[in-house]
Design a protein around this motif. Structure first.
Motif, PDB file in Angstrom:
ATOM      1  N   GLU A  45     -40.728  18.680  44.278  1.00  0.00           N
ATOM      2  CA  GLU A  45     -39.346  19.064  43.989  1.00  0.00           C
ATOM      3  C   GLU A  45     -38.592  17.917  43.317  1.00  0.00           C
ATOM      4  OE1 GLU A  45     -41.181  21.620  46.774  1.00  0.00           O
ATOM      5  OE2 GLU A  45     -40.875  19.470  46.959  1.00  0.00           O
ATOM      6  N   GLU A  46     -38.822  16.710  43.785  1.00  0.00           N
ATOM      7  CA  GLU A  46     -38.163  15.550  43.177  1.00  0.00           C
ATOM      8  C   GLU A  46     -38.694  15.323  41.762  1.00  0.00           C
ATOM      9  OE1 GLU A  46     -37.390  10.791  44.022  1.00  0.00           O
ATOM     10  OE2 GLU A  46     -38.547  11.975  45.445  1.00  0.00           O
ATOM     11  N   PHE A  47     -40.003  15.474  41.600  1.00  0.00           N
ATOM     12  CA  PHE A  47     -40.613  15.283  40.283  1.00  0.00           C
ATOM     13  C   PHE A  47     -40.090  16.322  39.289  1.00  0.00           C
ATOM     14  CE2 PHE A  47     -43.882  15.726  37.040  1.00  0.00           C
ATOM     15  CZ  PHE A  47     -44.120  14.405  36.701  1.00  0.00           C
ATOM     16  N   ALA A  48     -39.965  17.581  39.722  1.00  0.00           N
ATOM     17  CA  ALA A  48     -39.497  18.653  38.842  1.00  0.00           C
ATOM     18  C   ALA A  48     -38.043  18.443  38.447  1.00  0.00           C
ATOM     19  CB  ALA A  48     -39.679  20.006  39.518  1.00  0.00           C
ATOM     20  N   GLY A  49     -37.252  17.842  39.311  1.00  0.00           N
ATOM     21  CA  GLY A  49     -35.849  17.583  38.996  1.00  0.00           C
ATOM     22  C   GLY A  49     -35.013  18.841  39.018  1.00  0.00           C
ATOM     23  N   PRO A  50     -33.747  18.707  38.663  1.00  0.00           N
ATOM     24  CA  PRO A  50     -32.812  19.836  38.774  1.00  0.00           C
ATOM     25  C   PRO A  50     -32.951  20.889  37.675  1.00  0.00           C
ATOM     26  CG  PRO A  50     -31.682  17.930  37.888  1.00  0.00           C
ATOM     27  CD  PRO A  50     -33.083  17.481  38.261  1.00  0.00           C
ATOM     28  N   GLY A  51     -33.624  20.586  36.569  1.00  0.00           N
ATOM     29  CA  GLY A  51     -33.803  21.563  35.502  1.00  0.00           C
ATOM     30  C   GLY A  51     -32.562  21.810  34.670  1.00  0.00           C
ATOM     31  N   ASN A  52     -31.599  20.904  34.727  1.00  0.00           N
ATOM     32  CA  ASN A  52     -30.388  21.109  33.935  1.00  0.00           C
ATOM     33  C   ASN A  52     -30.078  19.921  33.036  1.00  0.00           C
ATOM     34  OD1 ASN A  52     -29.574  19.255  35.805  1.00  0.00           O
ATOM     35  ND2 ASN A  52     -27.792  20.372  36.503  1.00  0.00           N
ATOM     36  N   LEU A  53     -31.046  19.056  32.840  1.00  0.00           N
ATOM     37  CA  LEU A  53     -30.843  17.850  32.045  1.00  0.00           C
ATOM     38  C   LEU A  53     -31.489  18.022  30.671  1.00  0.00           C
ATOM     39  CD1 LEU A  53     -29.693  14.978  32.139  1.00  0.00           C
ATOM     40  CD2 LEU A  53     -31.926  14.214  32.925  1.00  0.00           C
ATOM     41  N   TRP A  54     -30.682  17.893  29.623  1.00  0.00           N
ATOM     42  CA  TRP A  54     -31.164  17.998  28.256  1.00  0.00           C
ATOM     43  C   TRP A  54     -31.837  16.713  27.811  1.00  0.00           C
ATOM     44  CZ3 TRP A  54     -31.340  22.270  25.298  1.00  0.00           C
ATOM     45  CH2 TRP A  54     -30.598  23.367  25.714  1.00  0.00           C
ATOM     46  N   ALA A  55     -32.746  16.837  26.876  1.00  0.00           N
ATOM     47  CA  ALA A  55     -33.420  15.676  26.289  1.00  0.00           C
ATOM     48  C   ALA A  55     -33.629  15.925  24.798  1.00  0.00           C
ATOM     49  CB  ALA A  55     -34.771  15.434  26.964  1.00  0.00           C
ATOM     50  N   LEU A  56     -33.727  14.841  24.063  1.00  0.00           N
ATOM     51  CA  LEU A  56     -34.077  14.901  22.646  1.00  0.00           C
ATOM     52  C   LEU A  56     -35.464  14.293  22.525  1.00  0.00           C
ATOM     53  CD1 LEU A  56     -32.987  15.553  19.753  1.00  0.00           C
ATOM     54  CD2 LEU A  56     -32.574  13.122  19.551  1.00  0.00           C
ATOM     55  N   MET A  57     -36.378  15.050  21.932  1.00  0.00           N
ATOM     56  CA  MET A  57     -37.745  14.574  21.732  1.00  0.00           C
ATOM     57  C   MET A  57     -38.016  14.510  20.246  1.00  0.00           C
ATOM     58  SD  MET A  57     -39.609  16.994  24.601  1.00  0.00           S
ATOM     59  CE  MET A  57     -41.090  17.000  23.647  1.00  0.00           C
ATOM     60  N   ASP A  59     -41.484  13.701  17.388  1.00  0.00           N
ATOM     61  CA  ASP A  59     -42.893  13.409  17.176  1.00  0.00           C
ATOM     62  C   ASP A  59     -43.116  13.326  15.677  1.00  0.00           C
ATOM     63  OD1 ASP A  59     -45.510  12.863  17.819  1.00  0.00           O
ATOM     64  OD2 ASP A  59     -46.079  14.948  18.144  1.00  0.00           O
ATOM     65  N   GLN A  60     -43.970  12.383  15.294  1.00  0.00           N
ATOM     66  CA  GLN A  60     -44.288  12.206  13.887  1.00  0.00           C
ATOM     67  C   GLN A  60     -45.741  12.592  13.661  1.00  0.00           C
ATOM     68  OE1 GLN A  60     -42.672   8.502  12.172  1.00  0.00           O
ATOM     69  NE2 GLN A  60     -41.804   8.123  14.189  1.00  0.00           N
ATOM     70  N   GLU A  61     -46.054  12.906  12.434  1.00  0.00           N
ATOM     71  CA  GLU A  61     -47.400  13.352  12.083  1.00  0.00           C
ATOM     72  C   GLU A  61     -48.456  12.344  12.524  1.00  0.00           C
ATOM     73  OE1 GLU A  61     -49.628  14.775   8.040  1.00  0.00           O
ATOM     74  OE2 GLU A  61     -47.480  15.061   8.192  1.00  0.00           O
ATOM     75  N   ASP A  62     -48.115  11.062  12.523  1.00  0.00           N
ATOM     76  CA  ASP A  62     -49.080  10.030  12.903  1.00  0.00           C
ATOM     77  C   ASP A  62     -49.209   9.860  14.417  1.00  0.00           C
ATOM     78  OD1 ASP A  62     -46.756   8.724  13.634  1.00  0.00           O
ATOM     79  OD2 ASP A  62     -46.930   7.127  12.150  1.00  0.00           O
ATOM     80  N   GLY A  63     -48.524  10.709  15.187  1.00  0.00           N
ATOM     81  CA  GLY A  63     -48.627  10.640  16.637  1.00  0.00           C
ATOM     82  C   GLY A  63     -47.562   9.795  17.299  1.00  0.00           C
ATOM     83  N   GLU A  64     -46.800   9.046  16.507  1.00  0.00           N
ATOM     84  CA  GLU A  64     -45.698   8.276  17.079  1.00  0.00           C
ATOM     85  C   GLU A  64     -44.628   9.248  17.539  1.00  0.00           C
ATOM     86  OE1 GLU A  64     -45.099   4.827  17.491  1.00  0.00           O
ATOM     87  OE2 GLU A  64     -47.255   4.708  17.125  1.00  0.00           O
ATOM     88  N   GLY A  65     -44.076   9.018  18.684  1.00  0.00           N
ATOM     89  CA  GLY A  65     -43.044   9.913  19.191  1.00  0.00           C
ATOM     90  C   GLY A  65     -42.216   9.235  20.247  1.00  0.00           C
ATOM     91  N   GLY A  66     -41.432  10.010  20.893  1.00  0.00           N
ATOM     92  CA  GLY A  66     -40.587   9.488  21.947  1.00  0.00           C
ATOM     93  C   GLY A  66     -39.507  10.485  22.287  1.00  0.00           C
ATOM     94  N   GLY A  67     -38.570  10.001  23.025  1.00  0.00           N
ATOM     95  CA  GLY A  67     -37.470  10.852  23.410  1.00  0.00           C
ATOM     96  C   GLY A  67     -36.598  10.159  24.427  1.00  0.00           C
ATOM     97  N   PHE A  68     -35.510  10.808  24.744  1.00  0.00           N
ATOM     98  CA  PHE A  68     -34.578  10.253  25.723  1.00  0.00           C
ATOM     99  C   PHE A  68     -33.725  11.380  26.288  1.00  0.00           C
ATOM    100  CE2 PHE A  68     -33.263   9.484  21.353  1.00  0.00           C
ATOM    101  CZ  PHE A  68     -32.063  10.177  21.268  1.00  0.00           C
ATOM    102  N   GLU A  69     -33.181  11.133  27.468  1.00  0.00           N
ATOM    103  CA  GLU A  69     -32.333  12.108  28.131  1.00  0.00           C
ATOM    104  C   GLU A  69     -30.940  12.107  27.520  1.00  0.00           C
ATOM    105  OE1 GLU A  69     -32.476  11.085  32.278  1.00  0.00           O
ATOM    106  OE2 GLU A  69     -34.448  12.007  32.521  1.00  0.00           O
ATOM    107  N   LEU A  70     -30.297  13.252  27.605  1.00  0.00           N
ATOM    108  CA  LEU A  70     -28.926  13.427  27.132  1.00  0.00           C
ATOM    109  C   LEU A  70     -28.091  13.932  28.311  1.00  0.00           C
ATOM    110  CD1 LEU A  70     -29.863  15.275  23.831  1.00  0.00           C
ATOM    111  CD2 LEU A  70     -29.130  12.889  24.041  1.00  0.00           C
TER     112      LEU A  70
END
Length: 156
Positions: A45-57, A59-70
């Protein structure tokens, strides 16, 4: 709509290289979530979290990617972004649409059926990620409009 199963609203813009606005909803009963929680040393339950937090993800064609919470983003703001993008696609003109200070999408008509998109991602202060500009390529208007409609329905 999404190359990944987010379990919640998700808007992916691009193909091999993309940006995505997502609000993941993980199911604590899912065996993969349970295993990941066990490995992280927390309850499912803690790992799943509240399910109401947005994120921006991204990914690039070369596999580089990332993201962060909003953490300040609300559903109404995500829907407004989708509606502004929808209206801009129908204008037939070049446009720039922003999602707060973290995402700027610039597009120009590329042919009769699509727009060429560039995304500028600027992580919030404190994130361990550098600003990045992504060439998302030419995206067909019809497909993106359908994705925007699906995204907006998922918010209802």
């Amino acid at each position: 709509m999404s190359p990944l199963a987010m379990g919640g609203p998700a808007l992916f813009i691009g193909d091999d290289t993309y940006v995505a606005l997502v609000r993941p909803q993980l199911d604590p009963a899912d065996p993969g979530v349970r295993l990941a929680a066990e490995q992280a040393g927390v309850s499912p339950e803690e790992f799943a979290g509240p399910g109401n937090l947005w994120a921006l993800m991204l990914d690039q064609e070369d596999g580089e990617g990332g993201g962060f919470e909003l953490p300040g983003l609300r559903d109404a703001e995500a829907e407004d972004f989708a509606e502004r993008l929808r209206l801009a696609l129908g204008s037939g003109e070049p446009f720039t649409i922003e999602a707060g200070p973290v995402l700027s999408l610039t597009a120009r008509p590329a042919d009769a059926d699509g727009h060429a998109f560039t995304a500028r991602v600027t992580p919030p202060e404190g994130e361990d990620m550098e600003p990045v500009t992504l060439d998302l390529g030419v995206l067909p208007d019809a497909g993106l409009l359908a994705d925007l409609d699906d995204f907006r329905r998922s918010l209802a």
